[in-house]
Design an enzyme around this catalytic site. Structure first.
Site, mmCIF file in Angstrom:
data_model
loop_
_atom_site.group_PDB
_atom_site.id
_atom_site.type_symbol
_atom_site.label_atom_id
_atom_site.label_comp_id
_atom_site.label_asym_id
_atom_site.label_seq_id
_atom_site.Cartn_x
_atom_site.Cartn_y
_atom_site.Cartn_z
ATOM 1 N N ASP A 16 9.737 -9.284 25.393
ATOM 2 C CA ASP A 16 9.706 -10.747 25.437
ATOM 3 C C ASP A 16 10.286 -11.260 26.746
ATOM 4 O OD1 ASP A 16 12.401 -10.217 25.097
ATOM 5 O OD2 ASP A 16 12.703 -11.745 23.558
ATOM 6 N N GLU B 169 22.796 -19.043 36.069
ATOM 7 C CA GLU B 169 21.969 -18.734 34.912
ATOM 8 C C GLU B 169 22.561 -19.338 33.645
ATOM 9 O OE1 GLU B 169 19.863 -14.702 33.676
ATOM 10 O OE2 GLU B 169 21.994 -14.640 33.164
ATOM 11 N N TRP C 92 13.579 -0.190 32.614
ATOM 12 C CA TRP C 92 13.522 -1.637 32.333
ATOM 13 C C TRP C 92 12.715 -1.861 31.066
ATOM 14 C CZ3 TRP C 92 16.957 -4.314 34.692
ATOM 15 C CH2 TRP C 92 16.949 -5.715 34.605
ATOM 16 N N GLU D 297 13.452 -9.957 27.907
ATOM 17 C CA GLU D 297 13.384 -8.554 28.319
ATOM 18 C C GLU D 297 14.195 -7.614 27.420
ATOM 19 O OE1 GLU D 297 12.599 -8.815 32.958
ATOM 20 O OE2 GLU D 297 14.696 -9.193 32.525
ATOM 21 N N GLU D 298 14.360 -7.996 26.178
ATOM 22 C CA GLU D 298 15.224 -7.215 25.290
ATOM 23 C C GLU D 298 14.518 -6.672 24.053
ATOM 24 O OE1 GLU D 298 19.321 -9.720 26.311
ATOM 25 O OE2 GLU D 298 18.214 -10.149 24.485
#
Length: 804
Positions: A403, A629, A347, A406-407
């Protein structure tokens, strides 16, 4: 079901009684949205005729009593939409004018289900003997005699009809209110109270309604329903749906879904994508919303808040691939399994916003507890969690991390902004309860100094110190503004308050970047609301707008209106001027007081602009009121994870801000200017497991094995032992450890046996395999022994060193 918007408009009297259609209405009436226009007369000028033809070529007009230059216009017409017959006339031929019985006779004579009429310049809508009657009023608010009490003037208004097969939805548009009406043709009588959703291109909202009347005619049965008068964005009837969506995603004792009490899942979606985890950031933002709502009066939420606190006390102790609590590094782990154990897959980690957001949420709740005199619970149970989080922020703020999307491994504006807030309010809170947090005092000015480096003169570059090639325009920055909003602070540029020139200029830069990107935004000009995504280079699920990003754009504007009204001053400077000129092209740089027309017009336009963003969300909300989402960039259909907790929470915070329900201040107004030059300092913290509340002992415990063993590339360390979770002394079934945190100075291998019976004793030993994957080398010494504790702890960590 195919849907067609029909505009009903009349009594304009341009230029005799009004200079033009209000600019607010012109922004709403964009080409490509309206399928048909029914004009009820008194159009009176060619320029307005050309404007209406540009909106929709299918322009149907009847003659008004002042249309002297159009002698050939019919006095009345009938249009059909499916089985619906809609008649329209100006009304000056109805005697007495506006008389209900005379209008009923006219409707019968024209054999219509709906009769539209004008002439009175006043909106009306009612049902009579199985037919529906609507007067859209005057689109310009032109004066009229005989229809208004002394001192009362016409309000500009028009109607939109959304024709959906055998369903007709009316929307009255005025400066003051919105009303919705639903006319349904059915094969049989429908009575009683129902719950329906009205999907339409203007609003998709679940509303309770009551059938006012049911009538039979030779042609069909007509059910007339008048809906309540919700405001456009507050939509009090929508809020229970969103709140229930949040509550459905929180673990409750005995629920039986495998989610620990107080654990907040991101979404119930378990595949495509799998969001059935708990994220520290998402959970903190969600519980902050619940805490604010609880303080505002919803006392039913307190058990969920208390469960969350207990869950976080457990999660802080879970060792993960980010680290553990001994040095605080484990607090940067972004997500966990729903049973409060570590997520061990790859992750984007660490993520450093979660501890700051959790501290902020718990400080807010603790302040409420202090106001009730419950100091002991704050100090003994909640402060230990807050203390760990504040120490983490003070120690790790100047290190990059992934961030909020998550990238990107970077310095993130959102992360740094919420870290600064946590340190500022953390210092004040610590002093309030007699605790010392020197790290907050020393590090907050440095964090604020660093925060200024994200401003590039035109907008906020949302990620710096990274290797990506994005343009920097990112909803990250808008979300930062709303989550550092301080209701007691003015339009402060240093903290990027929502009404600050920097934040408003950034709002324009970010939202404008999506206008040409999505087909959904076709025709949505600058200064009108658009669908908003994460960033323009996004490709996740095709790169779509997100509900929470679009709602954040609305919430910042609601916050800005609140702050401007609180300070009693509207400041327009060179930085914010382009933003304000989207709302009023004639506005100029200056400082405007509440008594000025500019102040009144701009604050009203800001609120309207915010409402439009919520309307975009409502337009593309499914009929059951659920929020995923994302929604498709092409047709607005839901995409990615269903029932996203953060989406629901975003709707609730936006509607709360619209109603001027604001959170506690956090001290932004007391922040001093940052130092002239920034220093990348840090303050090493101390960490301790917080006390854990639980109602019953746990039956199984997750046991993490941390062992320090230098290895060479290709070697792997395992642990095996007498318990089945450790392979029952079978090396082919041993628990493989991972080297995610391995460094030359700290050669750490780590792994977790997820379910070992509480109270059980077992023996274990470490071994490693060679580069061939077959050669086994055991550590020296005797077998190790451990007894799993009984009680509330769901996780324990064993810290060992390889025995030579």
């Amino acid at each position: 079901m195919a849907s067609r918007l029909v505009l009903v408009i009349g009594d304009l009297f341009i230029p005799d009684r009004a200079p033009d259609i209000p600019a607010k209405f012109k922004k709403l009436l964009t080409p490509g949205k309206i399928g048909q226009i029914l004009c009820l007369g008194n159009l009176t000028d060619k320029e307005t005729y050309d404007f209406l033809r540009q909106i929709a070529p299918d322009l149907q007009i009847v003659k008004g009593n002042f249309d002297v230059d159009a002698p050939n216009l019919a006095l009345s017409k009938v249009v059909t939409h499916g089985s619906l017959r809609i008649g329209f006339t100006h009304g000056h031929t109805v005697i007495p004018p506006g008389d209900a019985d005379s209008l009923l006779i006219t409707a019968r004579h024209m054999d219509v289900d709906v009769l539209l009429w004008g002439g009175t310049h006043k909106f009306e809508a009612y049902e009579l003997e199985g037919k529906f009657f609507v007067n859209p009023g005057s689109a310009t608010g032109a004066f009229s005699t005989g229809w208004f009490p002394d001192g009362e003037e016409p309000v500009p208004s028009f109607c939109l009809m959304d024709v959906q097969g055998d369903v007709l939805v009316f929307r009255e548009n005025t400066y003051a209110l919105l009303r919705y009406y639903r006319l349904k043709l059915t094969a049989s009588t429908v009575v009683g109270t129902q719950h329906v959703c009205i999907p339409q291109s203007i609003v998709s909202t679940l509303l309770s309604h009551k059938c006012n009347a049911v009538h039979r005619s030779p042609r069909r049965t007509i059910v007339i329903v008048q809906l309540p008068d919700p405001d456009l964005a507050g939509c009090s009837l929508c809020m229970p749906i969103a709140l229930q969506g949040v509550l459905n995603n929180i673990g409750v004792e005995g629920k039986g879904d495998g989610v620990d009490p107080g654990v907040i899942i991101a979404s119930p979606s378990k595949e495509d994508p799998d969001y059935f985890y708990t994220w520290t950031r998402d959970s903190a933002l969600t519980v902050k919303m619940l805490i604010d709502a609880f303080i505002a009066g919803d006392t039913s939420l307190r058990p969920r808040i208390e469960d969350y606190i207990s869950a976080q006390a457990i999660l802080q102790t879970v060792a993960s691939q980010s680290g553990d609590l001994s040095d605080g590094s484990g607090l940067g782990e972004p997500k966990f399994e729903v049973n409060s154990t570590a997520f061990t897959g790859p992750w984007g980690r660490p993520q450093r916003d979660g501890p700051a957001l959790r501290a902020t949420a718990l400080i807010t709740y603790s302040r409420w507890l202090l106001s009730t005199g419950d100091d002991s619970r704050v100090i003994s149970k909640i402060w230990p969690i807050i203390s760990n989080d504040l120490n983490y922020v003070g120690q790790y703020w100047n290190q990059t991390g992934f961030d909020l999307w998550e990238e990107v491994d970077s310095s993130s504006f959102f992360t740094v902004a919420v870290q600064h807030r946590a340190l500022v309010e953390g210092q004040a809170f610590a002093e309030e309860i007699g605790m010392n947090r020197a790290a907050c005092r020393t590090q907050a000015p440095e964090v604020l100094c660093f925060l200024q480096s994200f401003w590039n003169g035109d907008f906020i570059t949302s990620n710096i110190n990274d290797q990506n090639s994005r343009n920097g325009r990112d909803a990250n920055s808008i979300l930062a503004s709303i989550h550092t909003f301080d209701p007691d602070t003015g339009c402060d540029d240093l903290t990027f308050q929502p009404c600050s020139s920097r934040a408003l200029a950034n709002h324009k830069a970010v939202t404008d970047s999506f206008r040409p990107l999505y087909a959904l935004n076709s025709g949505r000009a600058e200064g009108t609301a658009a669908a908003v995504g994460r960033y323009t280079e996004d490709v996740y699920y095709g790169g779509n707008p997100w509900y929470l990003c679009t709602l954040a754009a609305a919430e910042q504007l609601y916050d800005a209106v609140y702050q401007i009204n609180k300070t009693g001053s509207l400041i327009i400077d060179a930085i914010s001027l382009p933003f304000f000129r989207d709302l009023d092209p004639s506005v100029a740089i200056g400082v405007y007081s509440p008594s000025s027309a500019v102040y009144s017009n701009i604050t009203a336009a800001l609120r309207d602009y915010a409402d439009e963003y919520v309307s975009v969300v409502q337009e593309f909300t499914p009929s059951d009121g659920s929020l995923a989402e994302q929604y498709s960039r092409d047709d607005g259909s839901p995409r990615s994870a269903v029932a996203l907790t953060w989406s629901y929470a975003s709707f609730l915070t936006a509607t709360a801000r619209r109603s001027s329900v604001v959170p506690y201040p956090w001290g932004a107004s007391k922040v001093s200017s940052p130092p002239a030059s920034c220093s990348g300092t840090s303050a090493p913290g101390t960490y301790a497991p917080p006390p854990i509340d639980c109602t019953s002992n746990v039956s199984n415990v997750a046991v993490t094995f941390d062992v320090r063993k230098p290895t060479t590339y290709g070697e792997t360390v395992f642990v095996y032992g007498s318990d089945a979770a450790l392979g029952s002394w079978d090396t082919s079934k041993g628990l493989e450890l991972h080297a995610y945190r391995y460094t030359s100075s700290n050669p750490l291998w780590s792994g977790t046996a997820r379910s070992v019976m509480a109270g059980k004793s077992f023996d274990y030993k470490y071994y490693k395999t060679g580069t061939d994957g077959k050669t086994v080398v055991f550590e020296g010494g005797d077998n190790r022994t451990y007894t799993v504790p009984e009680g509330c702890a769901r996780n324990v960590v064993l810290v060992d060193t390889w025995q030579e």
